[in-house]
Design a protein around this motif. Structure first.
Motif, PDB file in Angstrom:
ATOM      1  N   PHE A 281       0.836  -1.190   0.000  1.00 15.05           N
ATOM      2  CA  PHE A 281       0.000   0.000   0.000  1.00 15.05           C
ATOM      3  C   PHE A 281       0.876   1.247   0.000  1.00 15.05           C
ATOM      4  O   PHE A 281       1.855   1.334   0.758  1.00 15.05           O
ATOM      5  N   VAL A 282       0.513   2.233  -0.830  1.00 16.52           N
ATOM      6  CA  VAL A 282       1.238   3.497  -0.896  1.00 16.52           C
ATOM      7  C   VAL A 282       0.222   4.636  -0.928  1.00 16.52           C
ATOM      8  O   VAL A 282      -0.639   4.672  -1.809  1.00 16.52           O
ATOM      9  N   PRO A 283       0.278   5.564   0.034  1.00 19.76           N
ATOM     10  CA  PRO A 283      -0.653   6.699   0.001  1.00 19.76           C
ATOM     11  C   PRO A 283      -0.463   7.493  -1.292  1.00 19.76           C
ATOM     12  O   PRO A 283       0.639   7.963  -1.586  1.00 19.76           O
ATOM     13  N   ALA A 284      -1.523   7.657  -2.037  1.00 17.35           N
ATOM     14  CA  ALA A 284      -1.405   8.313  -3.344  1.00 17.35           C
ATOM     15  C   ALA A 284      -1.205   9.815  -3.227  1.00 17.35           C
ATOM     16  O   ALA A 284      -0.877  10.466  -4.229  1.00 17.35           O
TER      17      ALA A 284
ATOM     18  N   ALA B  21       3.644  -5.893  -6.451  1.00 16.17           N
ATOM     19  CA  ALA B  21       2.549  -5.006  -6.835  1.00 16.17           C
ATOM     20  C   ALA B  21       2.485  -3.827  -5.875  1.00 16.17           C
ATOM     21  O   ALA B  21       2.776  -3.967  -4.688  1.00 16.17           O
ATOM     22  N   LEU B  22       2.115  -2.683  -6.402  1.00 21.47           N
ATOM     23  CA  LEU B  22       1.877  -1.489  -5.581  1.00 21.47           C
ATOM     24  C   LEU B  22       0.387  -1.184  -5.616  1.00 21.47           C
ATOM     25  O   LEU B  22      -0.248  -1.262  -6.671  1.00 21.47           O
ATOM     26  N   ILE B  23      -0.168  -0.842  -4.447  1.00 20.33           N
ATOM     27  CA  ILE B  23      -1.566  -0.436  -4.348  1.00 20.33           C
ATOM     28  C   ILE B  23      -1.594   1.051  -4.017  1.00 20.33           C
ATOM     29  O   ILE B  23      -1.301   1.449  -2.885  1.00 20.33           O
ATOM     30  N   LEU B  24      -1.894   1.870  -5.004  1.00 22.62           N
ATOM     31  CA  LEU B  24      -1.988   3.313  -4.779  1.00 22.62           C
ATOM     32  C   LEU B  24      -3.289   3.568  -4.031  1.00 22.62           C
ATOM     33  O   LEU B  24      -4.381   3.278  -4.527  1.00 22.62           O
ATOM     34  N   ASP B  25      -3.171   4.094  -2.824  1.00 23.94           N
ATOM     35  CA  ASP B  25      -4.322   4.184  -1.935  1.00 23.94           C
ATOM     36  C   ASP B  25      -5.010   5.534  -2.030  1.00 23.94           C
ATOM     37  O   ASP B  25      -4.406   6.574  -1.789  1.00 23.94           O
ATOM     38  N   LEU B  26      -6.292   5.490  -2.389  1.00 20.99           N
ATOM     39  CA  LEU B  26      -7.129   6.689  -2.377  1.00 20.99           C
ATOM     40  C   LEU B  26      -8.113   6.667  -1.220  1.00 20.99           C
ATOM     41  O   LEU B  26      -8.898   7.611  -1.068  1.00 20.99           O
TER      42      LEU B  26
ATOM     43  N   ARG C 216       3.206  -4.769 -10.770  1.00 23.93           N
ATOM     44  CA  ARG C 216       1.817  -4.498 -11.118  1.00 23.93           C
ATOM     45  C   ARG C 216       1.329  -3.282 -10.340  1.00 23.93           C
ATOM     46  O   ARG C 216       1.811  -2.993  -9.246  1.00 23.93           O
ATOM     47  N   ARG C 217       0.353  -2.584 -10.917  1.00 23.91           N
ATOM     48  CA  ARG C 217      -0.112  -1.317 -10.350  1.00 23.91           C
ATOM     49  C   ARG C 217      -1.622  -1.374 -10.124  1.00 23.91           C
ATOM     50  O   ARG C 217      -2.395  -1.515 -11.072  1.00 23.91           O
ATOM     51  N   TYR C 218      -1.996  -1.303  -8.853  1.00 27.82           N
ATOM     52  CA  TYR C 218      -3.402  -1.318  -8.473  1.00 27.82           C
ATOM     53  C   TYR C 218      -3.750   0.023  -7.816  1.00 27.82           C
ATOM     54  O   TYR C 218      -2.882   0.736  -7.324  1.00 27.82           O
ATOM     55  N   VAL C 219      -5.041   0.309  -7.792  1.00 20.73           N
ATOM     56  CA  VAL C 219      -5.532   1.496  -7.091  1.00 20.73           C
ATOM     57  C   VAL C 219      -6.640   1.051  -6.145  1.00 20.73           C
ATOM     58  O   VAL C 219      -7.610   0.411  -6.577  1.00 20.73           O
ATOM     59  N   ARG C 220      -6.492   1.364  -4.849  1.00 20.80           N
ATOM     60  CA  ARG C 220      -7.603   1.148  -3.926  1.00 20.80           C
ATOM     61  C   ARG C 220      -8.476   2.387  -3.962  1.00 20.80           C
ATOM     62  O   ARG C 220      -8.063   3.466  -3.534  1.00 20.80           O
ATOM     63  N   ILE C 221      -9.688   2.211  -4.461  1.00 23.70           N
ATOM     64  CA  ILE C 221     -10.634   3.310  -4.511  1.00 23.70           C
ATOM     65  C   ILE C 221     -11.409   3.366  -3.196  1.00 23.70           C
ATOM     66  O   ILE C 221     -11.274   2.496  -2.335  1.00 23.70           O
ATOM     67  N   ASN C 222     -12.218   4.384  -3.043  1.00 31.54           N
ATOM     68  CA  ASN C 222     -13.115   4.442  -1.907  1.00 31.54           C
ATOM     69  C   ASN C 222     -14.289   3.489  -2.136  1.00 31.54           C
ATOM     70  O   ASN C 222     -14.602   3.133  -3.280  1.00 31.54           O
ATOM     71  N   PRO C 223     -14.947   3.034  -1.068  1.00 26.73           N
ATOM     72  CA  PRO C 223     -16.088   2.125  -1.240  1.00 26.73           C
ATOM     73  C   PRO C 223     -17.138   2.740  -2.163  1.00 26.73           C
ATOM     74  O   PRO C 223     -17.348   3.954  -2.167  1.00 26.73           O
TER      75      PRO C 223
END
Length: 290
Positions: free
Chosen positions: A6-9, A25-30, A59-66
């Motif tokens: 997880f990485v704060p975007a 993989a990196l999870i860009l956190d929103l 790999r590049r992922y984005v955690r969106i808001n619910p």
């Protein structure tokens, strides 16, 4: 994938540092790590990061808001044109995953992406309601969506907040309800034919504790683990890598069954093996190749 960081975007410094983390993989956190006031900046920096890392070795992922938050769709509109490898969907139900599939299909079309190009990792245990409905993630529940569902993981922090308790006992072991969440995640991921991903270990300075939790997770059947700090990546990668000893054993199992195709049970190195061992051997060889 073995490790997902997880990485704060909204932090340019942490985004730059994450490039050298050796995470798979990196999870860009929103979501959780970004306050509402920084949301616009986080989306902008996530777009820039995705644009500059299209050929990266991770790999590049984005955690969106619910989706229920009312801003998850805005997150998708912001990042999909930059072609992330996947979306991490928090606090979700099966219905949320199906809704996300529809959103992504529309946005992929407007961004000239193939349908299904962007995969989904569901965080499926973060609310009591999600826990009680977890079985809905399996048993053919994703007709037409299953190809997009890449992984299922679980979360203990938000669940603890929702329950008003602590997720670990004084000895550091998860309390019963969180062990249940972990077990159900593993079972549902297997039933849905998705990657089972273990949750974060919050004490990033406790390398010994992290290693022990990784070992237990892999022994249970998890194939990857999420991380919150670059210092955790080396431990996670080592724990979830297939060893040469495992590969040697797997090749022997495949070979002995190939020589005896009609056998149900065979002897290998003084021990009895059967068809479930062959299934495990093939899985290990597949992970080793990856």
């Amino acid at each position: 994938m073995r490790s997902l960081l997880f990485v704060p975007a909204d932090s340019e410094r942490k985004l730059d540092r994450a490039r050298q983390s050796h995470a798979d993989a990196l999870i860009l956190d929103l979501e959780d790590s970004v306050v509402p006031a920084n949301r616009a900046a986080a989306r902008s920096q996530a777009r820039a990061f995705l644009n500059s890392t299209g050929s990266a070795g991770f790999r590049r992922y984005v955690r969106i808001n619910p989706l229920a938050s009312g801003v998850g769709l805005d997150d998708l509109v912001a990042v999909v044109p930059e072609r992330p490898d996947g979306i991490v969907l928090p606090k979700c139900s099966r219905e949320d995953v199906c809704t996300l599939d529809h959103y992504l299909s529309a946005l992929e079309a407007t961004s000239a992406l193939a349908r299904g190009a962007i995969r989904v990792i569901a965080i499926a245990t973060e609310t009591p309601a999600a826990m009680l409905a977890l079985a809905n993630h399996a048993h053919g529940a994703y007709v037409g969506v299953s190809a997009r569902l890449e992984g299922i993981t679980w979360g203990a922090e938000d669940l603890a907040a929702a329950l008003g308790g602590h997720n670990r006992r004084a000895d550091g072991i998860y309390d019963d309800v969180y062990r249940l969440a972990r077990s159900l995640c593993l079972l549902v991921a297997a039933a849905a034919e998705a990657t089972p991903i273990d949750t974060i270990y919050t004490d990033f300075r406790d390398e010994k504790g992290l290693a022990a939790e990784c070992t237990a997770a892999r022994r249970s059947g998890f194939t990857a683990k999420m991380a919150i700090h670059p210092a955790q990546i080396a431990v996670i990668n080592e724990a979830f890598s297939v060893t040469e000893e495992e590969l040697v054993w797997a090749r022997k199992v495949v070979s002995v069954f190939a020589e005896n195709p009609d056998a149900g049970t065979l002897a290998l190195d003084g021990k009895m093996i059967d068809r479930p061992h062959l299934t495990l051997a093939r899985r290990l060889l597949g992970l080793g190749a990856a």
